[in-house]
Design an enzyme around this catalytic site. Structure first.
Site, short mmCIF file in Angstrom:
data_model
loop_
_atom_site.label_atom_id
_atom_site.label_comp_id
_atom_site.label_asym_id
_atom_site.label_seq_id
_atom_site.Cartn_x
_atom_site.Cartn_y
_atom_site.Cartn_z
N GLY A 1 0.62 5.13 5.64
CA GLY A 1 1.18 6.14 6.54
C GLY A 1 2.19 5.56 7.50
N GLN B 1 -0.34 3.81 -2.08
CA GLN B 1 -0.73 3.39 -3.41
C GLN B 1 -2.20 3.02 -3.36
OE1 GLN B 1 1.31 3.36 -6.21
NE2 GLN B 1 2.75 4.42 -4.88
N THR C 1 -3.43 -1.33 2.75
CA THR C 1 -2.33 -2.28 2.52
C THR C 1 -2.84 -3.71 2.54
OG1 THR C 1 -0.74 -0.78 3.54
CG2 THR C 1 -0.12 -3.10 3.42
N ASP D 1 -4.96 4.23 14.00
CA ASP D 1 -6.42 4.31 14.10
C ASP D 1 -7.04 3.08 14.76
OD1 ASP D 1 -6.43 6.79 12.84
OD2 ASP D 1 -6.64 5.90 10.84
N GLY E 1 -7.96 10.37 12.95
CA GLY E 1 -9.00 9.36 12.86
C GLY E 1 -10.06 9.84 11.89
#
Length: 356
Positions: free
Chosen positions: A10, A74, A113, A135, A178
């Site tokens: 994001g 992904q 990630t 977050d 969140g």
């Protein structure tokens, strides 16, 4: 040295500031460095979409939201799935890393990630990570860039709801981002003066929430402000599987609307809910996040210069440091039981929906 850089997951305030800080360090300190911008996160590495970047590409982006590199999600679980040709996304990333002639890959992203970055590192690629998420849920670092900006925005949303709630004598629920952890809701809720804060880590009892709403009304308070994380759930919902929870909520991904209806029906007060949504992750980073992003980006450049790979940048106390990717991959920083910030909030009269 040929360095690839990508932003994954994001979007988040501060991404461009980190990219800028990293690029400035690289061009000022690493002789003959070549910086390769990879498009759309890991998708660009999978599809071999990248371009050589020059110092002027990073000018004027310190305060710009989003990411000049583009980003995409992904799913980690699909990285090793093989296609009809027997090739996986992991295979393609390794292949293109070598075809690009990269000496190191720098990844800016959140928990997912970092899991993929650790996977690539375990496959022998040189990788350096930088923790990004509003977050603040990445294990091993006190703070991630983008979190403070999101707290500012979420708090302003609560501030603005305060005035309309007071004007109409309403109970208002503000759904804060969140999905799994509640740091953003906790900080914004306290900073915004919420009366009730509902977090993913503390399942709530709807009847207790109604009781607390009535308690405030009986004490002469004309309205109520409830900060609720999108991942917050009732005690009953917490025992359900995801599909069951979705059906219970009438197809809604969050329980905010259902709780608002429950409060209105059982407390007999006009109740509304507001979802700021992606406003919390868009726009310019705060001055704090611009500084933090520059600091983290610069430190990542230093790690690359020193050949310190298989790690990710972290902040502990006031010191910028690093963690091994293998140590943090798959871990999440939840609000712990007995957290002193939650205890503080309780002591000043904020409810969490689990009171007996």
């Amino acid at each position: 040295m040929k360095i690839g850089i990508l932003t994954s997951g994001g979007d988040c305030p501060g991404l461009n500031a980190v990219i800028r800080g990293f690029a400035k360090y690289v061009f000022n300190n690493i002789k003959d460095a070549e910086l390769i911008g990879i498009s759309e996160g890991y998708l660009g590495l999978i599809q071999n979409e990248a371009k050589k970047m020059k110092p002027s590409d990073f000018s004027g982006i310190l305060n710009v939201g989003g990411t000049i590199l583009g980003t995409s999600r992904q799913p980690f679980k699909k990285m090793t799935e093989e296609d009809r040709n027997g090739k996986s996304k992991l295979d393609m990333m390794k292949k293109n890393y070598k075809e690009m002639g990269l000496d190191v890959l720098v990844t800016l992203g959140g928990a997912g990630t970092h899991k993929t970055a650790a996977l690539l590192s375990g496959e022998g690629l040189n990788v350096v990570g930088i923790p990004k998420t509003i977050d603040n849920d990445i294990w091993g670092t006190d703070v991630t860039f983008g979190f403070h900006t999101a707290v500012d925005i979420a708090t302003e949303c609560i501030d603005r709801i305060h005035t309309t709630a007071a004007s109409h004598g309403r109970t208002m629920l503000i759904e804060i981002m969140g999905n799994k952890v509640g740091w953003l809701t906790l900080y914004a809720g306290v900073a915004g003066g919420a009366d009730i804060i509902l977090l993913p880590e503390i399942p709530y009892d709807p009847d207790t929430v109604v009781k607390m709403v009535n308690k405030r009304l009986d004490s002469g308070k004309a309205f109520n402000i409830i900060a609720i994380a999108e991942g917050a759930m009732s005690i009953e919902e917490s025992k359900m599987k995801k599909a069951e929870r979705l059906e219970y909520r009438n197809g809604r991904a969050t329980g905010t609307e259902k709780l608002a209806q429950y409060i209105e029906e059982h407390a007999g007060v006009e109740t509304r809910y507001v979802v700021p949504g992606h406003i919390q992750r868009g726009g310019s980073p705060s001055p704090y996040d611009r500084f933090l992003s520059t600091e983290m980006g610069s430190f990542a450049g230093e790690l690359v210069e020193k050949g310190k790979f298989g790690v990710t940048v972290a902040m502990r106390g006031n010191e910028v440091t690093y963690n091994k990717l293998s140590d943090i991959a798959g871990k999440m920083k939840f609000i712990p039981e007995g957290d002193q910030r939650v205890a503080m909030a309780r002591k000043i009269g904020i409810y969490f929906g689990d009171e007996k």
